[in-house]
Design a protein around this motif. Structure first.
Motif, mmCIF file in Angstrom:
data_model
loop_
_atom_site.group_PDB
_atom_site.id
_atom_site.type_symbol
_atom_site.label_atom_id
_atom_site.label_comp_id
_atom_site.label_asym_id
_atom_site.label_seq_id
_atom_site.Cartn_x
_atom_site.Cartn_y
_atom_site.Cartn_z
ATOM 1 N N GLY A 155 -22.412 43.263 48.812
ATOM 2 C CA GLY A 155 -23.281 43.049 49.963
ATOM 3 C C GLY A 155 -22.986 44.003 51.097
ATOM 4 N N THR A 156 -21.701 44.234 51.357
ATOM 5 C CA THR A 156 -21.314 45.105 52.466
ATOM 6 C C THR A 156 -21.793 46.539 52.243
ATOM 7 O OG1 THR A 156 -19.348 43.764 52.897
ATOM 8 C CG2 THR A 156 -19.368 45.993 53.788
ATOM 9 N N GLY A 159 -25.316 46.643 52.911
ATOM 10 C CA GLY A 159 -25.474 46.387 54.343
ATOM 11 C C GLY A 159 -25.169 47.604 55.193
ATOM 12 N N LYS A 191 -24.261 37.816 50.286
ATOM 13 C CA LYS A 191 -25.017 37.658 51.530
ATOM 14 C C LYS A 191 -24.096 37.770 52.740
ATOM 15 C CE LYS A 191 -26.852 33.663 52.933
ATOM 16 N NZ LYS A 191 -27.775 32.498 52.971
ATOM 17 N N PHE A 194 -23.324 41.430 53.310
ATOM 18 C CA PHE A 194 -24.462 42.147 53.887
ATOM 19 C C PHE A 194 -24.577 41.868 55.385
ATOM 20 C CE2 PHE A 194 -28.952 42.233 55.158
ATOM 21 C CZ PHE A 194 -29.281 43.539 54.817
ATOM 22 N N LYS A 195 -24.517 40.605 55.756
ATOM 23 C CA LYS A 195 -24.680 40.244 57.169
ATOM 24 C C LYS A 195 -23.516 40.768 58.008
ATOM 25 C CE LYS A 195 -26.590 36.232 58.123
ATOM 26 N NZ LYS A 195 -26.903 34.765 58.162
ATOM 27 N N LEU A 198 -23.969 44.235 59.313
ATOM 28 C CA LEU A 198 -24.984 44.410 60.356
ATOM 29 C C LEU A 198 -24.550 43.858 61.704
ATOM 30 C CD1 LEU A 198 -28.273 43.575 58.403
ATOM 31 C CD2 LEU A 198 -27.100 45.761 58.658
ATOM 32 N N TRP A 235 -33.853 42.038 52.306
ATOM 33 C CA TRP A 235 -32.658 42.249 51.497
ATOM 34 C C TRP A 235 -32.669 41.235 50.367
ATOM 35 C CZ3 TRP A 235 -28.622 38.704 50.573
ATOM 36 C CH2 TRP A 235 -27.568 39.201 49.786
#
Length: 326
Positions: A155-156, A159, A191, A194-195, A198, A235
């Protein structure tokens, strides 16, 4: 007596008695519902029970690589596709225990809720190696190894690519919709990664909905586009979600407005990356061969009566972009 030789002796004895009707010493097998049959003839190598979660490209790649490794080692693979169903997982584990395989490689679906099925197989004297997902906090006490992608970094990595796009193309501000599969721990990690990438940007999450099977993800993404026509980005947590999100945008008026950042890689996703429509801008794929090889090696270690060291093996992913699809 080493575990592998003990299990082979048990299988031979059962065959002589006429008890075994599915797996004989010669390596023949009779398919059962959901069972794709053996991936090779057992000679001196192990008999491996391989559970695959569904028919997506990632699990097909795992199956292909495990079968190739087992064949090279004179072994056999008995494959069961459980179609994302814990009840089928429990049945598969019971079947493998009855067949007397040497080891089971399994992606446990729902953490602690699948512990009973895994525990029963271990109690039958058959070691279990988890790959992709496992059975929660008690896994190290029960299974022999846990091989997986580094879910957070999957995810990262996507992201970070999304953050670069938001800063360079959107002035640091973006509205984002998420297609999740939060029922699985692995998806939660993706998830969260990813978050995390950001954080510090002016980001608004306008939707966070389940959409990890392609057919369903298309409809979910279409509904999101209808409710939020100005959304900048979707995403997606996995292959199905990535395919669904891109397909929904391609069939809408949002081409050139809404982009996709995804997770997982497949021939179809690679085609989307290289299509000149500017929708799918990046995805982080799992290293299927590395995961399969690590799971296979851990299985051999488990057959020898030992646990892997380290127990938890995290395999990094690879970022794919339109200019780096290879």
């Amino acid at each position: 007596m080493p575990h592998s030789f003990r299990r082979r002796a048990q299988r031979a004895l059962m065959s002589i008695l006429g008890i075994v009707s599915v797996v004989a010493v010669a390596g023949c097998a009779v398919s059962t519902p959901g069972d794709t049959g053996p991936g090779g003839d057992a000679e001196d190598g192990p008999v491996i029970g391989l559970v695959i979660q569904n028919a997506q490209f990632f699990f097909q790649g795992i199956q292909d690589e495990i079968e190739a490794l087992a064949s090279a080692g004179g072994g056999q693979v008995i494959v069961t596709n459980i179609n994302d169903d814990s009840a089928q997982l429990a049945q598969a584990m019971q079947t493998y225990a009855q067949r007397g395989v040497d080891v089971v490689l399994v992606p446990a679906l729902s953490g602690d809720s699948d512990m009973t099925a895994v525990q029963s197989t271990v109690d039958a004297g058959i070691p279990v190696v988890c790959y992709n997902q496992c059975i929660g906090d008690a896994s190290e006490d029960i299974v022999s190894a846990f091989i997986r992608s580094d879910g957070t970094s999957l995810g990262t990595t996507t992201g970070e690519a999304a953050a670069e796009y938001i800063e360079s193309e959107l002035g640091g501000t973006a509205s984002i919709a998420l297609l999740n599969c939060d029922i699985y721990v692995e998806c939660q990690l993706r998830k969260a990664g990813f978050k995390e990438a950001l954080e510090g940007l002016d980001v608004t999450y306008v939707a966070d909905q389940e959409g990890f099977l392609a057919d369903k993800a298309v409809g979910v993404a279409q509904d999101i586009l209808t409710a939020h026509p100005d959304v900048d980005m979707i995403w997606a947590v996995n292959e199905g979600g990535t395919v669904g999100a891109r397909s929904a945008i391609a069939a809408s008026d949002n081409v050139g407005k809404t982009v996709v950042f995804g997770t997982d890689i497949s021939p179809q996703i690679t085609e989307f990356l290289t299509t000149d429509d500017g929708i799918l801008l990046a995805t982080t794929g799992q290293d299927t061969k590395a995961i399969a090889k690590a799971a296979y090696d851990a299985g051999l270690t488990a057959i020898g009566g030992e646990k892997s060291d380290p127990f938890d093996v995290l395999v990094p992913g690879v970022l794919f972009t339109p200019d780096r699809p290879e």
